[in-house]
Design a protein around this motif. Structure first.
Motif, PDB file in Angstrom:
ATOM      1  N   LYS A 110       0.836  -1.196   0.000  1.00 29.09           N
ATOM      2  CA  LYS A 110       0.000   0.000   0.000  1.00 29.09           C
ATOM      3  C   LYS A 110       0.880   1.259   0.000  1.00 29.09           C
ATOM      4  N   THR A 113      -0.384   7.850   1.785  1.00 29.81           N
ATOM      5  CA  THR A 113      -0.708   9.135   1.179  1.00 29.81           C
ATOM      6  C   THR A 113       0.343  10.167   1.558  1.00 29.81           C
ATOM      7  N   VAL A 136       0.415  12.798   4.748  1.00 31.18           N
ATOM      8  CA  VAL A 136      -0.435  12.329   5.851  1.00 31.18           C
ATOM      9  C   VAL A 136       0.406  11.449   6.783  1.00 31.18           C
ATOM     10  N   TYR A 163       0.798   8.707   9.327  1.00 29.16           N
ATOM     11  CA  TYR A 163       0.017   7.596   9.874  1.00 29.16           C
ATOM     12  C   TYR A 163       0.665   7.106  11.166  1.00 29.16           C
ATOM     13  N   ARG A 186       6.042  10.213   2.711  1.00 27.11           N
ATOM     14  CA  ARG A 186       5.082   9.147   3.004  1.00 27.11           C
ATOM     15  C   ARG A 186       5.597   8.456   4.268  1.00 27.11           C
ATOM     16  N   THR A 233      -8.608   2.991   2.057  1.00 25.83           N
ATOM     17  CA  THR A 233      -8.439   4.310   1.438  1.00 25.83           C
ATOM     18  C   THR A 233      -7.134   4.411   0.659  1.00 25.83           C
ATOM     19  N   LEU A 234      -6.264   3.398   0.809  1.00 25.00           N
ATOM     20  CA  LEU A 234      -4.955   3.429   0.167  1.00 25.00           C
ATOM     21  C   LEU A 234      -4.928   2.515  -1.049  1.00 25.00           C
ATOM     22  N   SER A 235      -4.190   2.897  -2.055  1.00 23.62           N
ATOM     23  CA  SER A 235      -4.010   2.050  -3.237  1.00 23.62           C
ATOM     24  C   SER A 235      -2.613   1.440  -3.196  1.00 23.62           C
TER      25      SER A 235
END
Length: 854
Positions: free
Chosen positions: A610, A613, A616, A618, A797, A845-847
């Motif tokens: 993954k 974003t 952001v 995490y 990231r 929400t993550l690709s």
């Protein structure tokens, strides 16, 4: 030579400055805190609780602040140094490219000033290790991790200097044997034991001979019978004169092991050699560990006379004995208990019986006899001067099979390494399939144990593991027997019978392994939970525990049949003392053991990751599952990009090298946050990353994150201000890393296999990276990289995985309350807190990263 001079000064004029002494005391304490939940340390210290208090062996093995942080500690250190650092009891090993004369000159120049104080080495051989009243006793203790062990410990006089006869090896070879007729073979057949090992611990003043048996739950109910079988077997050994053929077989294996011993790093070689110089005669410094030359039947008998019930401590280790443990060990807080072995048990053990199911092992027919190197193994003089290693060649390439081969022309050993991967997405597609694949692998090992044990003694080894892309077998050892050895194992795997009774024992043990993950060190948890969050199909341990309980013999049989029909490709790599036509023949031999491929592979399976974003931050907040572990841990990981982008990798690795020493000295040495402090590249599948990790017994996980963040911010100036000379020095060090050659055949094989297993043939990546680093990388590139991927809140990231100990909860609350709304620095977005409850939702929400077009 400059480094050697610095090293020598510690022995000549150590500073022992006040601040350094204080920091080292804290470092010792942090290391001790790290070890408090390690069963091996706890078991060792509890055993000392039974030791003779007059013996130094009874003392605390390491130290902590309560034992060392005393007034006058610096003076005590200086006194110890001035008293005991004496040339006559010290040994020095220097390994270098210089000639022996030059190395000797260096040694004399830098170390001849070490004073000979004519110290007599302290030996306490005349002090009994255990008082007689503590022998013939049970020592019971509760472990941290799930498991059941029975340990038989026999104290003996020191046999350390009898290394040419090695009487302990005679007994450990026979007692620890796993072939038909052995102790373990019988215990396994009864369903009482999972494993058995035997061996000595030699010291200058004593020897301890230990037999360790891993018990099943059923084995707990039969401990007296197990002890009886052990003493029956010891009696079997003693009932006839020592067998010279057994000794000679062991001697041959020792000789062969030394003759073809794989090289180790210079660092490890020097440590081992300097230690061995304290034990062996000068002519035996290099091979004393491998010498077993003097067959001495009387010495073997003398050794065996100590293996009697009256000279025994039996340690019972399991959670089931907790109610019988009414004592608490001082240093590790271990619950334990002590009681005398019952008279009737002592009487049974003292009257051993000749049992029909026990027998000495047969001669080992797996021992190699062909040590000749194959034609073509010598390099030309021009090839020897080349900086490039030989690389594997693809000799078989079809839709269903790829076979890579490389003849060893570097290490000149009559050995080989063989990898066989059965490519399939089925084994890892679900947690149930992953667990069942592991059970099949364990059942295979269980099935082959008696046969393969002979091969293992003869230097042949094998392993099997489940990977994201399928099942990988590795075989290694002397090449003469290797093809047949590998074929037999693959055939057995493909036709493995599922025995419900053995499945029950294997499942029981596997369940314990999964459950014990909670008791691992926090730094392991930090990596696991991070990978689980960003990685595809990373199965969690509670799910594995649930899955293993639902596996029946019928279900496993059905899965096995599906598995054998699911393979998409067979991928092999043979590296060693073979020639190409032999490799092609071995490929055919191995394929004959395997089922036909179901459907050819279209795309090699590589785990997806993954993409966090950008901008952001995490945060994975995990409560430390082991409530008794006082350590918290934080790992901050930055995703960088494509692992196979050479320019990106080169700059990432160079930056990590620049920060490595600074990170260690700042967070560990100066700030004293914890014993475990790591920084460097940390990648998952094809995603390149950089991480900083700290494990601490003194600070909470949020505080650790803040200190890591501050360190990275403060380090920007160190990168920005690098001089050309400093940068060139770092680049030179990194280039040396890239071009450093592997020490042994197995290491190089592993390196090449990792490349093959990514479905790429980039075997010369290290040379490419070295060239980029040396010729292309500039300071502005490093600055731009650091700003973009590490510092800039809007482009990086980043994820912070925090393992919080219950002991730090109050401190953690204070850390959070002192922050300004949990902001990650100026202009940073608010943290996305990931918990067990919302993890799935956040992941969705993550690709996934996609580098296919790069």
């Amino acid at each position: 030579e400059g480094a050697l001079d610095i090293f020598a000064q510690f022995f000549l004029e150590p500073l022992f400055s006040e601040d350094c002494t204080e920091r080292e005391l804290n470092a010792v304490n942090s290391e001790n805190d790290k070890n408090l939940q390690l069963d091996s340390r706890r078991q060792n210290q509890v055993t000392k609780a039974l030791a003779n208090p007059d013996s130094p062996y009874s003392n605390f093995s390491t130290g902590n602040l309560s034992t060392l942080h005393k007034e006058g500690i610096r003076e005590a250190l200086l006194k110890f140094h001035s008293t005991y650092y004496s040339a006559n009891i010290m040994s020095l090993c220097i390994l270098g490219k210089e000639s022996l004369d030059e190395l000797q000159e260096m040694a004399l120049k830098h170390f001849s000033a070490v004073e000979n104080k004519h110290i007599t080495p302290f030996v306490f051989a005349d002090i009994p290790l255990f008082k007689e009243e503590n022998l013939a006793s049970y020592l019971k203790m509760v472990p941290v991790k799930e498991g059941r062990h029975l340990k038989l410990r026999f104290p003996l006089p020191s046999f350390q200097h009898e290394y040419r006869a090695k009487p302990s090896s005679y007994y450990s070879h026979l007692i620890g044997h796993e072939s038909e007729g052995s102790i373990f073979s019988y215990l396994k057949a009864k369903g009482w034991a999972n494993s058995l090992s035997a061996g000595p611990h030699d010291a200058t003043s004593f020897t301890q001979f230990t037999i360790t048996i891993s018990l099943t739950k059923l084995g707990l109910e039969h401990q007296t019978e197990i002890l009886a079988v052990v003493f029956d077997y010891i009696h079997l050994i003693a009932s006839s004169p020592p067998q010279e053929w057994i000794f000679n077989e062991s001697r041959q294996l020792y000789r062969t092991s030394f003759r073809f011993k794989a090289k180790v790093t210079p660092y490890r070689f020097c440590i081992r050699c300097a230690s061995d110089m304290q034990t062996y005669a000068p002519e035996d410094f290099l091979n004393g560990t491998y010498l077993m030359e003097d067959f001495d039947p009387e010495m073997i008998k003398r050794f065996g006379k100590y293996l009697v019930p009256s000279n025994l401590i039996v340690t019972r280790i399991s959670s089931e004995v907790e109610e019988e443990c009414n004592l608490v060990e001082k240093w590790y807080g271990v619950k334990y208990g002590v009681e005398k072995i019952e008279n009737e048990v002592i009487e049974r053990l003292s009257a051993p019986q000749l049992q029909p199911f026990l027998a000495l092992p047969e001669k080992n027919h797996y021992i190699a006899t062909d040590y000749e190197m194959k034609p073509g193994f010598e390099k030309t003089e021009e090839e020897k001067q080349s900086e490039f290693e030989d690389i594997p060649k693809l000799i078989v390439s079809t839709d269903t099979t790829k076979m890579w081969f490389l003849q060893d022309r570097t290490y000149h050993e009559p050995k080989a390494v063989l990898y066989v991967e059965l490519v399939s997405s089925l084994p890892n597609s679900t947690v149930e399939n992953s667990v069942m694949t592991h059970l099949l692998a364990r059942l295979l090992s269980d099935k082959l144990n008696e046969k393969v044990y002979y091969a293992d003694l003869a230097g042949l080894s094998w392993s099997v593991q489940t990977t994201f892309s399928g099942i990988t077998f590795q075989f290694s050892g002397y090449q003469e027997k290797l093809p047949l050895f590998a074929s037999d194992i693959l055939k057995t795997f493909m036709s493995l019978e599922i025995d419900p009774e053995r499945l029950a024992y294997v499942s029981e043990r596997k369940k314990e392994v999964y459950q014990n993950f909670d008791k691992d060190q926090p730094y392991r948890h930090a990596t696991h939970f991070l990978y689980k969050f960003v990685g595809e199909l990373f199965h969690d341990y509670p799910d594995k525990v649930a899955a293993v309980g639902g596996v029946t013999a019928d279900k496993l049989l059905e899965f096995q049949q599906n598995l054998n029909g699911s393979f998409n490709r067979y991928q092999m790599y043979l590296h060693g003392n073979f020639v190409e036509h032999e490799a092609e023949s071995i490929s055919s031999q191995l394929l004959a053991c395997l089922p036909a491929v179901s459907s050819p592979l279209t795309r090699f399976p590589i785990r997806r990751v993954k993409a966090l974003t950008a901008g952001v931050p995490y945060v994975l907040n995990i409560d430390q599952p082991n409530l008794d572990n006082e350590n918290s841990c934080t790992q901050v990981w930055f995703q960088v990009g494509n692992y196979y982008d050479h320019n990106l990798f080169a700059v990432t690795y160079l930056v990590s090298r620049i920060l490595k020493e600074k990170c260690y000295s700042t967070l560990r040495t100066h700030e004293q946050l914890g014993y475990i402090v790591w920084s460097g590249t940390k990648s998952l599948a094809d995603v390149l990353g950089f991480r900083v990790l700290v494990q601490s017994s003194v600070k909470d996980s949020a505080f650790l994150h803040d200190r890591i963040r501050s360190f990275l911010e403060e380090s920007k100036s160190a990168i920005d201000s690098l001089t050309d000379e400093e940068l060139d020095s770092f680049k030179e060090s990194v280039v040396s890393d890239y071009l450093e050659k592997c020490n042994n055949l197995k290491s190089l094989s592993s390196e090449y296999w990792q490349t093959i297993n990514t479905d790429r043939d980039s075997f010369l990546d290290d040379h490419t990276l070295a060239k980029i680093t040396k010729e292309n990388l500039t300071l502005p590139q490093l600055v731009e990289f650091y700003d973009r991927y590490i510092l800039n809140p809007s482009t990086r990231r980043m994820i912070s995985c925090r393992i919080l100990s219950a002991h730090h909860q109050e401190q953690h609350n204070e850390t959070l309350s002192s922050r300004d709304e949990l902001k990650e620095g100026s202009g940073a977005a608010k943290e996305v807190i990931v918990t067990a409850e919302n993890e799935k939702q956040v992941r969705e929400t993550l690709s996934y990263f996609d580098f296919s077009e790069e």
